[in-house]
Write a protein that holds these residues in place. Structure first.
Motif, PDB file in Angstrom:
ATOM      1  N   VAL A 136       0.847  -1.184   0.000  1.00 39.02           N
ATOM      2  CA  VAL A 136       0.000   0.000   0.000  1.00 39.02           C
ATOM      3  C   VAL A 136       0.882   1.233   0.000  1.00 39.02           C
ATOM      4  CG1 VAL A 136      -0.282   0.079   2.524  1.00 39.02           C
ATOM      5  CG2 VAL A 136      -2.019   1.098   1.066  1.00 39.02           C
ATOM      6  N   VAL A 137       0.463   2.238  -0.747  1.00 44.69           N
ATOM      7  CA  VAL A 137       1.111   3.549  -0.735  1.00 44.69           C
ATOM      8  C   VAL A 137       0.031   4.595  -0.455  1.00 44.69           C
ATOM      9  CG1 VAL A 137       2.995   2.907  -2.302  1.00 44.69           C
ATOM     10  CG2 VAL A 137       0.906   3.881  -3.237  1.00 44.69           C
ATOM     11  N   GLY A 138       0.457   5.713   0.124  1.00 48.86           N
ATOM     12  CA  GLY A 138      -0.473   6.786   0.425  1.00 48.86           C
ATOM     13  C   GLY A 138      -0.965   6.775   1.858  1.00 48.86           C
ATOM     14  N   VAL A 139      -0.352   5.946   2.691  1.00 51.65           N
ATOM     15  CA  VAL A 139      -0.730   5.873   4.106  1.00 51.65           C
ATOM     16  C   VAL A 139       0.371   6.541   4.907  1.00 51.65           C
ATOM     17  CG1 VAL A 139      -1.223   4.344   6.044  1.00 51.65           C
ATOM     18  CG2 VAL A 139      -1.969   3.717   3.751  1.00 51.65           C
ATOM     19  N   ARG A 140       0.001   7.616   5.588  1.00 52.94           N
ATOM     20  CA  ARG A 140       0.984   8.363   6.374  1.00 52.94           C
ATOM     21  C   ARG A 140       0.449   8.654   7.766  1.00 52.94           C
ATOM     22  NH1 ARG A 140       0.347  10.228   1.517  1.00 52.94           N
ATOM     23  NH2 ARG A 140       2.036  10.262   0.024  1.00 52.94           N
ATOM     24  N   GLY A 141       1.349   8.897   8.690  1.00 54.88           N
ATOM     25  CA  GLY A 141       0.970   9.328  10.034  1.00 54.88           C
ATOM     26  C   GLY A 141       0.020   8.365  10.716  1.00 54.88           C
ATOM     27  N   LYS A 181      -1.464   4.947   9.397  1.00 58.20           N
ATOM     28  CA  LYS A 181      -0.784   3.655   9.506  1.00 58.20           C
ATOM     29  C   LYS A 181      -1.416   2.828  10.617  1.00 58.20           C
ATOM     30  CE  LYS A 181       3.608   5.010   7.522  1.00 58.20           C
ATOM     31  NZ  LYS A 181       5.054   5.136   7.684  1.00 58.20           N
ATOM     32  N   HIS A 182      -1.856   3.480  11.693  1.00 60.73           N
ATOM     33  CA  HIS A 182      -2.533   2.771  12.784  1.00 60.73           C
ATOM     34  C   HIS A 182      -3.908   2.277  12.332  1.00 60.73           C
ATOM     35  CE1 HIS A 182       0.637   3.889  15.500  1.00 60.73           C
ATOM     36  NE2 HIS A 182       0.478   5.157  15.168  1.00 60.73           N
ATOM     37  N   LEU A 183      -4.586   3.068  11.510  1.00 65.92           N
ATOM     38  CA  LEU A 183      -5.867   2.627  10.955  1.00 65.92           C
ATOM     39  C   LEU A 183      -5.679   1.392  10.086  1.00 65.92           C
ATOM     40  CD1 LEU A 183      -7.529   6.006   9.891  1.00 65.92           C
ATOM     41  CD2 LEU A 183      -8.161   4.547  11.824  1.00 65.92           C
ATOM     42  N   LEU A 184      -4.596   1.370   9.325  1.00 65.48           N
ATOM     43  CA  LEU A 184      -4.316   0.220   8.464  1.00 65.48           C
ATOM     44  C   LEU A 184      -4.070  -1.031   9.310  1.00 65.48           C
ATOM     45  CD1 LEU A 184      -3.934  -0.927   5.635  1.00 65.48           C
ATOM     46  CD2 LEU A 184      -1.537  -0.256   5.769  1.00 65.48           C
ATOM     47  N   LYS A 228       2.190  -4.445   3.137  1.00 62.88           N
ATOM     48  CA  LYS A 228       3.505  -3.852   3.336  1.00 62.88           C
ATOM     49  C   LYS A 228       3.366  -2.399   2.920  1.00 62.88           C
ATOM     50  CE  LYS A 228       5.997  -8.133   2.465  1.00 62.88           C
ATOM     51  NZ  LYS A 228       6.047  -8.513   3.834  1.00 62.88           N
ATOM     52  N   ILE A 229       3.730  -1.490   3.811  1.00 60.37           N
ATOM     53  CA  ILE A 229       3.538  -0.061   3.573  1.00 60.37           C
ATOM     54  C   ILE A 229       4.799   0.544   2.969  1.00 60.37           C
ATOM     55  CG2 ILE A 229       3.036   2.163   4.653  1.00 60.37           C
ATOM     56  CD1 ILE A 229       1.620   0.591   6.884  1.00 60.37           C
ATOM     57  N   PHE A 230       4.614   1.301   1.888  1.00 66.52           N
ATOM     58  CA  PHE A 230       5.709   2.006   1.239  1.00 66.52           C
ATOM     59  C   PHE A 230       5.359   3.478   1.080  1.00 66.52           C
ATOM     60  CE2 PHE A 230       6.294  -2.394   0.078  1.00 66.52           C
ATOM     61  CZ  PHE A 230       7.662  -2.565   0.205  1.00 66.52           C
ATOM     62  N   ASP A 231       6.385   4.310   1.061  1.00 69.50           N
ATOM     63  CA  ASP A 231       6.174   5.746   0.907  1.00 69.50           C
ATOM     64  C   ASP A 231       5.872   6.144  -0.531  1.00 69.50           C
ATOM     65  OD1 ASP A 231       6.565   6.285   3.622  1.00 69.50           O
ATOM     66  OD2 ASP A 231       8.735   6.474   3.361  1.00 69.50           O
ATOM     67  N   THR A 232       6.424   5.394  -1.489  1.00 71.50           N
ATOM     68  CA  THR A 232       6.227   5.744  -2.898  1.00 71.50           C
ATOM     69  C   THR A 232       5.817   4.524  -3.711  1.00 71.50           C
ATOM     70  OG1 THR A 232       8.499   5.260  -3.623  1.00 71.50           O
ATOM     71  CG2 THR A 232       8.069   7.492  -2.720  1.00 71.50           C
ATOM     72  N   MET A 233       5.188   4.797  -4.833  1.00 66.82           N
ATOM     73  CA  MET A 233       4.793   3.742  -5.757  1.00 66.82           C
ATOM     74  C   MET A 233       6.026   3.018  -6.289  1.00 66.82           C
ATOM     75  SD  MET A 233       2.324   2.090  -7.256  1.00 66.82           S
ATOM     76  CE  MET A 233       0.872   3.096  -7.053  1.00 66.82           C
ATOM     77  N   GLU A 234       7.072   3.759  -6.593  1.00 67.02           N
ATOM     78  CA  GLU A 234       8.300   3.157  -7.130  1.00 67.02           C
ATOM     79  C   GLU A 234       8.900   2.148  -6.149  1.00 67.02           C
ATOM     80  OE1 GLU A 234      10.847   2.486 -10.271  1.00 67.02           O
ATOM     81  OE2 GLU A 234       9.085   3.749 -10.251  1.00 67.02           O
ATOM     82  N   GLU A 235       8.915   2.484  -4.855  1.00 65.13           N
ATOM     83  CA  GLU A 235       9.434   1.548  -3.840  1.00 65.13           C
ATOM     84  C   GLU A 235       8.599   0.269  -3.804  1.00 65.13           C
ATOM     85  OE1 GLU A 235      11.282   4.611  -0.511  1.00 65.13           O
ATOM     86  OE2 GLU A 235       9.168   4.045  -0.378  1.00 65.13           O
TER      87      GLU A 235
END
Length: 122
Positions: free
Chosen positions: A82-87, A90-93, A106-113
């Motif tokens: 997933v991308v687009g989850v910040r702050g 992440k707890h909601l996820l 698995k949480i990533f900061d960018t689509m490329e990652e």
């Protein structure tokens, strides 16, 4: 609909594109229906998937759409990112993951990652 298949470094990856729906529950539901239809055409446990939720807000209706989608797609998805989850989201996820059972993200900061991670699983 925005969700689609892409090839990254020779690996076929599904982009579940829930980005920029804001609080539009009907848009999220329509996208979820589209995703459900597409993934049910795939072999079980074969899909490498990235959910892009950037610019979409969690509310009762959008979360219900996603919670109803995950049990359907669990049969087909091998690995989820997933991308687009910040702050605090992440707890909601983490809570969402507990509610939906097997779905682990698995949480990533960018689509490329995320794309690079999934392409490296081959």
């Amino acid at each position: 609909m925005k969700s689609h298949w892409t090839i990254h470094k020779g690996t076929r990856i599904f982009i579940a594109d829930f980005s920029h729906y804001s609080s539009d529950a009907a848009g999220v539901q329509a996208e979820a229906d589209h995703i459900s239809h597409l993934l049910q055409q795939e072999p079980p446990e074969s899909v490498l998937s990235i959910a892009n939720v950037d610019g979409t807000f969690a509310n009762d209706k959008t979360m219900r759409s996603l919670m109803n989608l995950v049990p359907i797609t669990n049969k087909y998805v091998k690995t989820r990112c997933v991308v687009g989850v910040r702050g605090f989201r992440k707890h909601l996820l983490a809570g969402f993951t507990r509610l939906t059972g097997r779905a682990q993200f698995k949480i990533f900061d960018t689509m490329e990652e995320a794309l690079d991670f999934l392409a490296g699983l081959r």
